[in-house]
Design a protein around this motif. Sequence first.
Motif, PDB file in Angstrom:
ATOM      1  N   GLU A 126       0.817  -1.211   0.000  1.00 25.16           N
ATOM      2  CA  GLU A 126       0.000   0.000   0.000  1.00 25.16           C
ATOM      3  C   GLU A 126       0.854   1.265   0.000  1.00 25.16           C
ATOM      4  O   GLU A 126       1.952   1.285   0.559  1.00 25.16           O
ATOM      5  N   ARG A 137       2.314   4.874   0.834  1.00 25.34           N
ATOM      6  CA  ARG A 137       2.598   5.660   2.037  1.00 25.34           C
ATOM      7  C   ARG A 137       3.570   6.768   1.645  1.00 25.34           C
ATOM      8  O   ARG A 137       4.229   6.721   0.600  1.00 25.34           O
ATOM      9  N   ALA A 175       1.371   7.209  -3.835  1.00 21.27           N
ATOM     10  CA  ALA A 175       2.451   7.394  -2.862  1.00 21.27           C
ATOM     11  C   ALA A 175       3.289   8.631  -3.184  1.00 21.27           C
ATOM     12  O   ALA A 175       3.715   9.366  -2.279  1.00 21.27           O
TER      13      ALA A 175
END
Length: 357
Positions: free
Chosen positions: A203, A205, A231
Motif C-alpha cells: 500500500e 505511504r 504514494a
Amino acid sequence: MTASRYKAPKGFLAGNRFGLNLFDLFKEDEDGEGYSLSGFEGLAPSFTTQNLEKGRGGVVGYKTSPNAPKYSRVSTFSLTPEQGVSSAPSATTAPPDTTTPKAEEIDLGPLAAQYGSTGLFGHMDYIKAKEQGYTDEQIGDWMRKNPNLVNPVNRPGAAGGLYEELARGSVDTSRGVAREWSDAMKTFQAPGGELGATQVFKEARAYEGAPKISATFGQDPTYFGGEDLKAARMSGYDDQAIKDFLEENINLLRGPNVPGGSSELGQLTAEFKQPEPQSSSGGGGSSTGIGLSATAEGNPEGVDYFGGADVAAAQSAGRSAADIFKAFQDYSAQGKTRGPNAPGGSEYEKWKALAGA
C-alpha cells in the motif's frame, strides 16, 4: 553586628596611630543596632589580655622589694568573620571546564525488534527513529557501534545499504517495509502472466526525504502504477514532477498505464511518445523492446547473441522478469541464444522460473 555583643576595653587606643577610631566598631545606631566601620563589614572584634610579670631574674630592685614584682598588661586586638557571614570570595577564578560532555548513549535495538522486515535495524526502523527525534548523526553512530544489531545489507561498508545512504545524506525511505508485509512475502508465489503480481501488494505511504520518486508500491516494484502515483503525491510530488520523472523512465509504464492508456496514469502521460517495440519477425528483435547489447563488453556471447550484458541492461532499465524471459524466448526463436541462454540452459530456465512461466 550589634554593639551589645561587644564591649570596648577602657583606655582602648589601638589604631589611633593609623587614623582609625576603633571605638566606632562598638557604637549603636538609632535603632540600637551596631554598625561596621567602613572596610570592616562582617567582622567582629575580639580581645585577649595578658598580665606579664617583669622581673630581673631574682635580683632585688633598688626601688622594689622582693615581694613586689612588676607587671605588664598586654592586650591583643583582632577582627574575625562574624558567625554566619561568609568570607570574601577568592580573587582566584577557577579555569572554565573545557572538557567535552559525553554524548548521550542511545539504544535503537528495541525499534529494530518491533518494526521493519527483520529484527535487525533497517530502513523502516530508521523512519521510526527519525519520528522519535533521533538525528542522522546519532543513528549513524549507533549503527557503527552496534553492527550486530544492523541488517548485514545495511551495515557500514555494505554497498547501497542504509549506512551508505546515511553517510551521503540521501536515505531512500521508500525502501522501508512493515513486518507484516515481509512475513507475507515469505509465502508469496507469483501468479505469472504478463501483468501478474510479482510481490504482495504494498500500500502507498509517504516517503519524504527520499532522493527520487519510487516505483516500489503496488503489485510490481519494477513498474510504475496507480499505487506508486498515490504514494508520490502523498510524498509531496506534484503532477508535473511525476510527469517529468515518467518521461525519463517511460519504460516503467505498461498495460493501461502507457501514454494514452485508459488509466489515470495513461491520461496523465498521454502527450508522451510511446517507444515503438521492436518486431520479433523477420530480421530479429524482441516484442518487449529489449535489444541486443551494443557492445560485447561483459557479454561473452558478443553482440550477435542475447546474453548476460543484455539481461543486465534490461534489469537496470527496470524491466520485469516476465519481459526478460520473453526476450529469451524471442531471441531463442531467432537462433540468437546459445549455451546457458538457450532453451534448457541454466540462465534460460532461471528466468523462466522467475517469470513464473
